[in-house]
Motif scaffolding. Structure first.
Motif, PDB file in Angstrom:
ATOM      1  N   GLU A  18      12.628 -15.871  37.798  1.00 44.90           N
ATOM      2  CA  GLU A  18      11.933 -17.128  38.050  1.00 44.90           C
ATOM      3  C   GLU A  18      10.540 -17.069  37.451  1.00 44.90           C
ATOM      4  N   GLU A  19       9.988 -18.216  37.135  1.00 47.10           N
ATOM      5  CA  GLU A  19       8.737 -18.279  36.417  1.00 47.10           C
ATOM      6  C   GLU A  19       7.669 -18.974  37.238  1.00 47.10           C
ATOM      7  N   SER A  20       6.429 -18.715  36.916  1.00 47.42           N
ATOM      8  CA  SER A  20       5.315 -19.351  37.603  1.00 47.42           C
ATOM      9  C   SER A  20       4.095 -19.282  36.725  1.00 47.42           C
ATOM     10  N   PRO A  21       3.054 -20.051  37.029  1.00 42.46           N
ATOM     11  CA  PRO A  21       1.854 -20.049  36.208  1.00 42.46           C
ATOM     12  C   PRO A  21       1.109 -18.741  36.326  1.00 42.46           C
TER      13      PRO A  21
ATOM     14  N   ALA B 153      -4.504  -8.232  32.612  1.00 46.80           N
ATOM     15  CA  ALA B 153      -5.417  -9.202  33.215  1.00 46.80           C
ATOM     16  C   ALA B 153      -4.764  -9.902  34.400  1.00 46.80           C
ATOM     17  N   LEU B 154      -3.477 -10.184  34.292  1.00 46.08           N
ATOM     18  CA  LEU B 154      -2.760 -10.828  35.394  1.00 46.08           C
ATOM     19  C   LEU B 154      -2.708  -9.902  36.602  1.00 46.08           C
ATOM     20  N   ARG B 155      -2.444  -8.625  36.371  1.00 43.63           N
ATOM     21  CA  ARG B 155      -2.405  -7.677  37.490  1.00 43.63           C
ATOM     22  C   ARG B 155      -3.783  -7.522  38.130  1.00 43.63           C
ATOM     23  N   GLN B 156      -4.812  -7.463  37.313  1.00 38.06           N
ATOM     24  CA  GLN B 156      -6.159  -7.328  37.853  1.00 38.06           C
ATOM     25  C   GLN B 156      -6.536  -8.547  38.694  1.00 38.06           C
TER      26      GLN B 156
ATOM     27  N   LEU C  31       0.048 -14.584  42.645  1.00 36.80           N
ATOM     28  CA  LEU C  31       0.912 -13.465  43.036  1.00 36.80           C
ATOM     29  C   LEU C  31       2.347 -13.675  42.572  1.00 36.80           C
ATOM     30  N   THR C  32       2.825 -14.916  42.681  1.00 34.89           N
ATOM     31  CA  THR C  32       4.184 -15.213  42.249  1.00 34.89           C
ATOM     32  C   THR C  32       4.341 -15.047  40.743  1.00 34.89           C
ATOM     33  N   ALA C  33       3.310 -15.426  39.982  1.00 36.89           N
ATOM     34  CA  ALA C  33       3.357 -15.269  38.532  1.00 36.89           C
ATOM     35  C   ALA C  33       3.513 -13.797  38.166  1.00 36.89           C
TER      36      ALA C  33
ATOM     37  N   GLY D 131       5.582 -23.363  39.508  1.00 38.00           N
ATOM     38  CA  GLY D 131       4.783 -23.232  38.296  1.00 38.00           C
ATOM     39  C   GLY D 131       5.524 -22.467  37.222  1.00 38.00           C
ATOM     40  N   LYS D 132       6.142 -23.164  36.302  1.00 40.90           N
ATOM     41  CA  LYS D 132       6.932 -22.503  35.272  1.00 40.90           C
ATOM     42  C   LYS D 132       6.038 -21.767  34.283  1.00 40.90           C
ATOM     43  N   GLY D 133       6.512 -20.642  33.804  1.00 43.02           N
ATOM     44  CA  GLY D 133       5.780 -19.850  32.822  1.00 43.02           C
ATOM     45  C   GLY D 133       6.733 -18.945  32.081  1.00 43.02           C
ATOM     46  N   PRO D 134       6.517 -18.718  30.786  1.00 45.59           N
ATOM     47  CA  PRO D 134       7.445 -17.904  30.000  1.00 45.59           C
ATOM     48  C   PRO D 134       7.211 -16.416  30.210  1.00 45.59           C
TER      49      PRO D 134
END
Length: 615
Positions: free
Chosen positions: A14-17, A150-153, A168-170, A486-489
């Motif tokens: 599943e995807e998210s922003p 950067a997303l993890r940080q 967190l979902t992203a 929030g869709k995200g690739p």
């Protein structure tokens, strides 16, 4: 112990922003508390290392003087650990203050603190996997790796709102993509994932990516508890939002318990997660009680409404008694903060007393007609020795109703006094003035009503107030967190469609193949457009020969090794350029790693065999 992900886990793919929900204001507001927690975690980690070294030395030495010195050092370290854990318990086990800019007073809730983690360097293992398995230049994916880091940080300090949940979902969804693309049962990333236990502060580390995913999912549930505790439950809408947040939290803990096993930290053990689920459902049930009708606007003369509130309060008390029994038993008793167990016990007594208070109000102030009264069995629990059905719940005579109301008020007063006593026994709860204020306010109302009903010439034998039958008009249920909001690739989408280019499918470069077009064309059957699959050849054509499925890349043919089990020489992976450029299409899921040959079709024109690359 290794945290393993069970198959068919929800949420994968599943995807998210990305990179939203980590604002500077939230970091300033929550940074001091979270920074102190991180410092305590580091100190606990240091003390644990010192204790391990001292224990090893104690076992290894035979010198009595050294053993005495080491024993003294161990005593000192254990004392420091106890003090650090108590301080962490005060930070993690604190209850929500319950002030939301409203004059109404509500009972505090229990939010969970987020699990803390250390920084992580994804660069080396991901570059190596990209180069070795996919034959790509790992350095060309620096931007993707930096985006992942950067997303993890950012997800380490999420804002306490929906944006923080999306963040967190992203990251959780990106971990699902990483798991599907890079990992197999026989291969790991080679990274150590460090996380601190949310309840005890003890550090844990594992190489399994499932531990990272499980910890993030735990934080999703914990953040839901913080959002629920922050709601203004003095209004119906605020109580509804808080109830939904606690239901989502319970769903996250349930998902974690059902899909992950062998947790290395106590907070993610099956017993702890089960207790947290029960706690969240009890708090959701409390929100149902609070959202029925604001007490200030409810008319005391509404007999049926008072009886309904009495049964709702009895239901909340029953839920908290169940949670208290779970928390009081090992191993949960060893992990859960003492203040949580104490608060749950206080709430069980408080809401049981509220049930008797509302019945007393129905008896003394209500004036129902005979047809409106429910039966005795619908409101009161029947004594075990009673075999005959009772009549209406309320006596018809005014004096009888007054006597029974006094009996229920007496039980309400005793329960509220017991709740205050339990509150005073816990040092952490003593600092929560609002909780004492709520119970004291209710006790004063009960005493005032009892004094109003009491008479000097009342020599009648006191009636016995029966227990209230728990009943609710809305039973909360655990709801799964929105892992697809929030869709995200996929960050590493440039590697190709996940259904084709993953760790489960290995492709080797065969090399350039030159075909001369004959009378019947090239004799190839192509399928897909990114990547192009040579699915079949026409017997006797120019392309007749090896009919194993291959992909057409810019440098030649790519042949699958999945079905044949052949090993690829290391030199074939040292490609300085990407083997296959591609673009995401709607049909990306149609091409699998091991396609079956298709029926022959009309040969494609020569131009269709030239693929300089897709934008």
């Amino acid at each position: 112990m290794i945290l393993e992900e069970r198959p068919d886990g929800a949420g994968a793919g599943e995807e998210s922003p990305r990179l939203q929900g980590c604002d500077s204001l939230t970091q300033i507001q929550c940074g001091q508390l979270q920074s102190r927690r991180a410092q305590i975690h580091q100190q606990i980690d240091k003390e644990l290392q010192m204790r391990t070294g001292a224990e090893n030395l104690y076992r290894a030495t035979s010198n009595n003087r050294v053993r005495e010195t080491v024993a003294l050092e161990l005593s000192y370290v254990n004392s420091n650990l106890q003090l650090l854990k108590e301080e962490l318990e005060e930070l993690s086990g604190g209850v929500d203050p319950g002030r939301h800019g409203s004059e109404a007073v509500t009972v505090p809730m229990i939010p969970l603190g987020l699990k803390e983690t250390k920084e992580l360097d994804w660069s080396t293992p991901l570059k190596e996997l990209i180069s070795v398995h996919f034959g790509e230049d790992g350095a060309s994916y620096e931007a993707e790796i930096r985006e992942l880091e950067a997303l993890r940080q950012a997800m380490r300090t999420p804002s306490r709102n929906e944006s923080g949940l999306e963040l967190l979902t992203a990251y959780y969804n990106q971990l699902c993509f990483l798991d599907a693309r890079f990992l197999t049962p026989a291969r790991s990333l080679g990274l150590f994932f460090h996380w601190y236990d949310s309840l005890t502060g003890v550090p844990a580390q594992q190489r399994a990516l499932a531990f990272e995913k499980g910890s993030v999912l735990f934080n999703i549930g914990a953040l839901h508890t913080q959002i629920g505790a922050r709601q203004d439950r003095s209004c119906t809408e605020g109580a509804r939002r808080a109830m939904e947040a606690f239901q989502r939290a319970a769903g996250a803990f349930s998902l974690l318990r059902e899909n992950f096993s062998h947790a290395p930290s106590p907070d993610m053990s099956a017993a702890s997660l089960c207790a947290l689920e029960q706690l969240m459902m009890a708090q959701a049930q409390e929100c149902v009680f609070e959202g029925l009708s604001p007490p200030a606007s409810m008319a005391p003369q509404d007999c049926l409404a008072q009886l309904r509130l009495a049964q709702e309060a009895a239901q909340v008390a029953a839920e908290y008694r169940l949670v208290h029994r779970t928390m009081a038993q090992p191993p949960v008793h060893d992990y859960v903060p003492v203040s949580w167990t104490a608060l749950v016990h206080v709430k069980a007594e408080y809401f049981r007393s509220l049930a008797h208070y509302h019945v007393a109000m129905a008896l003394c102030d209500g004036s129902p007609t005979e047809g409106e009264l429910p039966t005795h069995e619908q409101v009161f629990l029947q004594p075990p020795t009673s075999s005959k059905p009772r009549g209406p719940v309320l006596p018809q005579e005014l004096e009888e109703r007054r006597q029974l109301g006094k009996a229920h008020l007496k039980r309400a007063i005793l329960g509220q006094e017991e709740a205050l006593r339990l509150h005073a026994l816990c040092r952490v709860l003593r600092e929560v003035d609002l909780l004492r204020a709520v119970i004291s306010q209710t006790l004063q109302r009960s005493l005032a009503k009892y004094a109003e009903l009491d008479r000097e010439d009342d020599f009648c034998e006191a009636a016995e107030a029966p227990d209230i039958q728990p009943k609710t008009h809305q039973k909360p249920e655990a709801r799964m967190p929105r892992l697809s909001q929030g869709k995200g690739p996929d960050i590493f989408h440039r590697l190709g469609p996940l259904s084709v280019f993953s760790a489960k499918n290995r492709w080797r470069l065969v090399g350039p193949v030159h075909l001369t077009r004959g009378e019947g064309g090239f004799g190839l059957t192509l399928r897909g457009d990114s990547p192009v699959l040579i699915a079949a050849v026409i017997p006797g054509s120019q392309a007749a020969g090896d009919r194993r499925p291959v992909l057409l890349g810019p440098r030649g043919l790519l042949r699958s090794q999945r079905e044949h089990g052949c090993k690829t020489p290391a030199s074939t992976w040292a490609s300085p350029r990407p083997l296959l450029n591609w673009s995401r299409k709607a049909q990306q899921g149609k091409t699998g790693g091991c396609p079956q040959p298709c029926a022959p079709v009309k040969p494609a024109p020569p131009s269709s065999l030239k693929h300089p690359g897709w934008p």
